[in-house]
Design an enzyme around this catalytic site. Sequence first.
Site, PDB file in Angstrom:
ATOM      1  N   CYS A  95       0.735  -1.357   0.203  1.00  0.00           N
ATOM      2  CA  CYS A  95      -0.138  -0.096  -0.080  1.00  0.00           C
ATOM      3  C   CYS A  95       0.880   1.182   0.155  1.00  0.00           C
ATOM      4  O   CYS A  95       2.043   0.922   0.044  1.00  0.00           O
ATOM      5  CB  CYS A  95      -0.811   0.118   1.131  1.00  0.00           C
ATOM      6  SG  CYS A  95      -1.654  -1.772   1.433  1.00  0.00           S
ATOM      7  N   ARG A 142       1.718   1.428  -6.093  1.00  0.00           N
ATOM      8  CA  ARG A 142       2.004   0.448  -4.871  1.00  0.00           C
ATOM      9  C   ARG A 142       0.564  -0.385  -4.665  1.00  0.00           C
ATOM     10  O   ARG A 142       0.784  -1.342  -4.009  1.00  0.00           O
ATOM     11  CB  ARG A 142       2.372   1.523  -3.625  1.00  0.00           C
ATOM     12  CG  ARG A 142       3.799   1.993  -3.960  1.00  0.00           C
ATOM     13  CD  ARG A 142       3.950   3.174  -2.455  1.00  0.00           C
ATOM     14  NE  ARG A 142       4.383   2.275  -1.512  1.00  0.00           N
ATOM     15  CZ  ARG A 142       5.545   1.937  -1.226  1.00  0.00           C
ATOM     16  NH1 ARG A 142       6.434   2.043  -1.793  1.00  0.00           N
ATOM     17  NH2 ARG A 142       5.695   1.194  -0.005  1.00  0.00           N
ATOM     18  N   TRP A 194      -3.747  -1.960  -1.402  1.00  0.00           N
ATOM     19  CA  TRP A 194      -3.753  -3.192  -2.129  1.00  0.00           C
ATOM     20  C   TRP A 194      -4.151  -4.361  -1.121  1.00  0.00           C
ATOM     21  O   TRP A 194      -3.456  -4.681  -0.214  1.00  0.00           O
ATOM     22  CB  TRP A 194      -2.397  -3.572  -2.740  1.00  0.00           C
ATOM     23  CG  TRP A 194      -2.693  -4.721  -3.701  1.00  0.00           C
ATOM     24  CD1 TRP A 194      -3.143  -4.957  -4.990  1.00  0.00           C
ATOM     25  CD2 TRP A 194      -1.572  -5.895  -3.632  1.00  0.00           C
ATOM     26  NE1 TRP A 194      -2.753  -6.152  -5.575  1.00  0.00           N
ATOM     27  CE2 TRP A 194      -2.107  -6.740  -4.747  1.00  0.00           C
ATOM     28  CE3 TRP A 194      -0.800  -6.213  -2.709  1.00  0.00           C
ATOM     29  CZ2 TRP A 194      -1.595  -8.026  -4.900  1.00  0.00           C
ATOM     30  CZ3 TRP A 194      -0.280  -7.627  -2.666  1.00  0.00           C
ATOM     31  CH2 TRP A 194      -0.587  -8.520  -4.011  1.00  0.00           C
ATOM     32  N   ASN A 204       0.908   0.814   6.504  1.00  0.00           N
ATOM     33  CA  ASN A 204       1.514  -0.244   5.273  1.00  0.00           C
ATOM     34  C   ASN A 204       2.171  -1.197   6.002  1.00  0.00           C
ATOM     35  O   ASN A 204       3.135  -0.863   6.990  1.00  0.00           O
ATOM     36  CB  ASN A 204       2.185   0.737   4.383  1.00  0.00           C
ATOM     37  CG  ASN A 204       2.864   0.119   3.148  1.00  0.00           C
ATOM     38  OD1 ASN A 204       2.740  -1.041   2.845  1.00  0.00           O
ATOM     39  ND2 ASN A 204       3.996   0.610   2.795  1.00  0.00           N
ATOM     40  N   GLY A 205       2.065  -2.664   5.675  1.00  0.00           N
ATOM     41  CA  GLY A 205       2.905  -3.502   6.329  1.00  0.00           C
ATOM     42  C   GLY A 205       1.727  -4.503   6.770  1.00  0.00           C
ATOM     43  O   GLY A 205       0.590  -4.708   6.296  1.00  0.00           O
ATOM     44  N   GLU A 218      11.094 -14.268 -19.341  1.00  0.00           N
ATOM     45  CA  GLU A 218      10.493 -12.818 -18.763  1.00  0.00           C
ATOM     46  C   GLU A 218       9.490 -12.365 -20.068  1.00  0.00           C
ATOM     47  O   GLU A 218       8.558 -11.626 -19.541  1.00  0.00           O
ATOM     48  CB  GLU A 218      11.818 -11.908 -19.099  1.00  0.00           C
ATOM     49  CG  GLU A 218      11.420 -10.420 -18.562  1.00  0.00           C
ATOM     50  CD  GLU A 218      10.868 -10.223 -17.457  1.00  0.00           C
ATOM     51  OE1 GLU A 218      10.550 -11.020 -16.679  1.00  0.00           O
ATOM     52  OE2 GLU A 218      10.466  -9.004 -17.355  1.00  0.00           O
ATOM     53  N   LYS A 238       5.811 -10.955 -19.003  1.00  0.00           N
ATOM     54  CA  LYS A 238       5.302  -9.728 -19.366  1.00  0.00           C
ATOM     55  C   LYS A 238       4.014  -9.854 -20.070  1.00  0.00           C
ATOM     56  O   LYS A 238       2.964  -9.072 -19.628  1.00  0.00           O
ATOM     57  CB  LYS A 238       6.214  -8.890 -20.492  1.00  0.00           C
ATOM     58  CG  LYS A 238       7.583  -8.618 -19.832  1.00  0.00           C
ATOM     59  CD  LYS A 238       7.266  -7.262 -18.788  1.00  0.00           C
ATOM     60  CE  LYS A 238       7.047  -7.350 -17.520  1.00  0.00           C
ATOM     61  NZ  LYS A 238       8.181  -7.859 -16.577  1.00  0.00           N
ATOM     62  N   GLU A 250       1.353 -10.800 -17.525  1.00  0.00           N
ATOM     63  CA  GLU A 250       0.901  -9.725 -16.641  1.00  0.00           C
ATOM     64  C   GLU A 250       0.181  -8.476 -17.103  1.00  0.00           C
ATOM     65  O   GLU A 250      -0.793  -8.099 -16.506  1.00  0.00           O
ATOM     66  CB  GLU A 250       2.476  -8.867 -16.202  1.00  0.00           C
ATOM     67  CG  GLU A 250       3.194  -9.753 -15.256  1.00  0.00           C
ATOM     68  CD  GLU A 250       4.302  -8.929 -14.869  1.00  0.00           C
ATOM     69  OE1 GLU A 250       5.374  -8.515 -15.630  1.00  0.00           O
ATOM     70  OE2 GLU A 250       4.393  -8.326 -13.629  1.00  0.00           O
ATOM     71  N   HIS A 304       9.218 -32.927 -25.031  1.00  0.00           N
ATOM     72  CA  HIS A 304       9.056 -33.886 -24.000  1.00  0.00           C
ATOM     73  C   HIS A 304       7.689 -33.426 -23.292  1.00  0.00           C
ATOM     74  O   HIS A 304       7.699 -34.091 -22.146  1.00  0.00           O
ATOM     75  CB  HIS A 304       9.932 -33.522 -22.687  1.00  0.00           C
ATOM     76  CG  HIS A 304      11.457 -33.874 -23.572  1.00  0.00           C
ATOM     77  ND1 HIS A 304      11.948 -35.482 -23.707  1.00  0.00           N
ATOM     78  CD2 HIS A 304      12.682 -33.315 -23.784  1.00  0.00           C
ATOM     79  CE1 HIS A 304      13.185 -35.128 -24.286  1.00  0.00           C
ATOM     80  NE2 HIS A 304      13.393 -34.036 -24.287  1.00  0.00           N
ATOM     81  N   LYS A 347       2.843  -3.135  -7.311  1.00  0.00           N
ATOM     82  CA  LYS A 347       4.596  -2.981  -7.568  1.00  0.00           C
ATOM     83  C   LYS A 347       5.577  -3.560  -6.681  1.00  0.00           C
ATOM     84  O   LYS A 347       6.586  -4.249  -7.257  1.00  0.00           O
ATOM     85  CB  LYS A 347       4.805  -1.289  -7.660  1.00  0.00           C
ATOM     86  CG  LYS A 347       6.122  -1.124  -8.367  1.00  0.00           C
ATOM     87  CD  LYS A 347       6.275  -1.170  -9.862  1.00  0.00           C
ATOM     88  CE  LYS A 347       7.794  -1.178 -10.232  1.00  0.00           C
ATOM     89  NZ  LYS A 347       7.807  -1.942 -11.560  1.00  0.00           N
TER      90      LYS A 347
END
Length: 614
Positions: A2, A27, A77, A103-104, A486, A490, A493, A509, A609
């Site tokens: 947050c 955030r 969040w 926050n936490g 990567e 991307k 996401e 395989h 983030k």
Amino acid sequence: MCGIVGYIGDNNVSEILLKGLDNLKYRGYDSAGIALFNNNQIEIYKSVGKLENLKNKMSKIVSETKDSLFGIGHIRWATHGVANEVNAHPHISSNKDIVVVHNGIIENYKELKENLIEKGYSFASQTDTEVIANLISDEYKYALNLKDAVRNALPKLKGAYAICVMCKNESDKFVVARKHAPLIIGVGNNENIVASDLPAIIAITSDVIYLNDEEIAVIKKDSVEIESVDGSLIPLKIVKISMEVDAVSKMGYKHYMLKEINEQPNIVRNLLNGRISDVNAKIKLDEIKIPLDILRNLSKIQIIACGTSLHAGLVGKYLIEDLASVPVEVEPASEYIYRNNTTDANSLVIAISQSGETADTLTAVRQAREKGAYIVVITNRPDSNITRYSDSILNVNAGIEVSVAATKSYTAQLLMLYLFAIYFAEVKGKSDDRISLIKEELLSIPTKMEEILSDDSNIESVADKLSKFKNFIYIGRGVNLPTAMEGALKLKEVSYINANAYPAGELKHGPIALLDEDVPIVSVLIPGYITYDKIIANCEEAKARNAKLITVTSSEDEKLKNLFDVIVKIPSVSDLLSPLLSVIPFQLFAYHISNFLGKDVDQPRNLAKSVTVE
Ligand code: F6R
């Protein structure tokens, strides 16, 4: 994760809080709220969803709130409890005297809650934060002042917190404190602001104080006072920050992600600047503070990270093993912390984290530190928590990355890993012509990146056509296997399209069973590496199952045109350095597909983030 902000001063408090939250949006963004000290009482406003919803709410009551003396704000969040107005911050104690943003994570919130319920406090939300509000309210009954109430409450909290607290009986201040979560105080002229991160502060002041763990600050309009939890006064250490207000503007780009992709050449250029002056001279990496004899005798390196940073770590493994011939283990931090790993006092652990706040990586570094390991941290935030557990900090200096999807921080991490691998090889006495050639080629990378970025219309037009597919498979080998991983991450996401990555040789395989005309194969093909022909053979196998073939390649081979449906050219580059270039078309591809599909490019659903929960 947050974001929190608090402001006291003569300017319009709610406007400043909303602007600050706007700059912390990356955030977290499922709900937001602010509390204002107005007309001798605390008024709380909350909205679910985008910050725009709260802004709209506030815009209708400008005249009622314009004289507020101070306030605190939060962008959430969700961790404890779903995203709704009740769970959104700020939270108020059941006595209605204490209001908190946080926050936490408070690990012992359930025990505290039971205790407080027994004492007669009630709870409306499912959050751990409401416990903090009631706890401070309980302490306030005895302390009779906010600062001491906060101080007495803090030792009872287990976990991580950055909090801003206001009290209905104290009209000239709010109080902040932190432990294992960031909090910065901006010291202005007859106004002060606090926030989880600099972007919320820079429009007000460039003089900041980084609050340390277990410190409490009393923020008034014309003063800031800091004390430790034991009550001793702490001298103010104000530092000037050089961040531009532009650092969080889109600079004319439609999205931050596109802006940040385009920043990569200059970030790499700046990182190289001063480190490789003469390709025949040893590389400069003065930030490494580990004694050379320890480095020379290392028998193994461990790299720990999450997500995109983990992919950078996988490239790092190839580089270090190739150039310095020392074995490297790479592991997701979330796995490393829950097993009997082999880290000991002779280990070197490299932790990679853009934000420096990722909970799993932080725990991993703390654990490694407790075992006596040497810790090198590669981060974009030298002011973050992770650096407090490190011997050496390699700052990738990519500037604030606002888009949730990491792009520029990835290539900056890669560049740092190239520099480290060369440095380490040189410390081990391995400097030779090959290393000089690699340095020479590194210096050419920014211009080659610019070449890719100068015209992405080809990628934009294929993205448009390929956006109809629901599944993609990315393949790579060697140093470009992490590039494939990567690229797939991307795409997932930002466009919510399923994309998986495999070592190209693994296709046969099992995953080959998935292939048909609806599952395109995306590959990286760099001539000169021993697996070049093998990847072509892997693609031919896929073509035989009617899969569409897309490749990112530096090859000039005309024959590829017959095999591949889409060829995205990158400049000629050696295989070892190619990850610095080959990832850029993948970033652009994900960006354009997301944009074409009308997704929220910079703030994809369900992501934040920094992930500050394990
Ligand atoms: C991907 C992304 C995440 C982060 C991961 C680790 O675009 O941003 O996968 O890479 O959450 O974050 P940091 O590097 O901040 O530790």
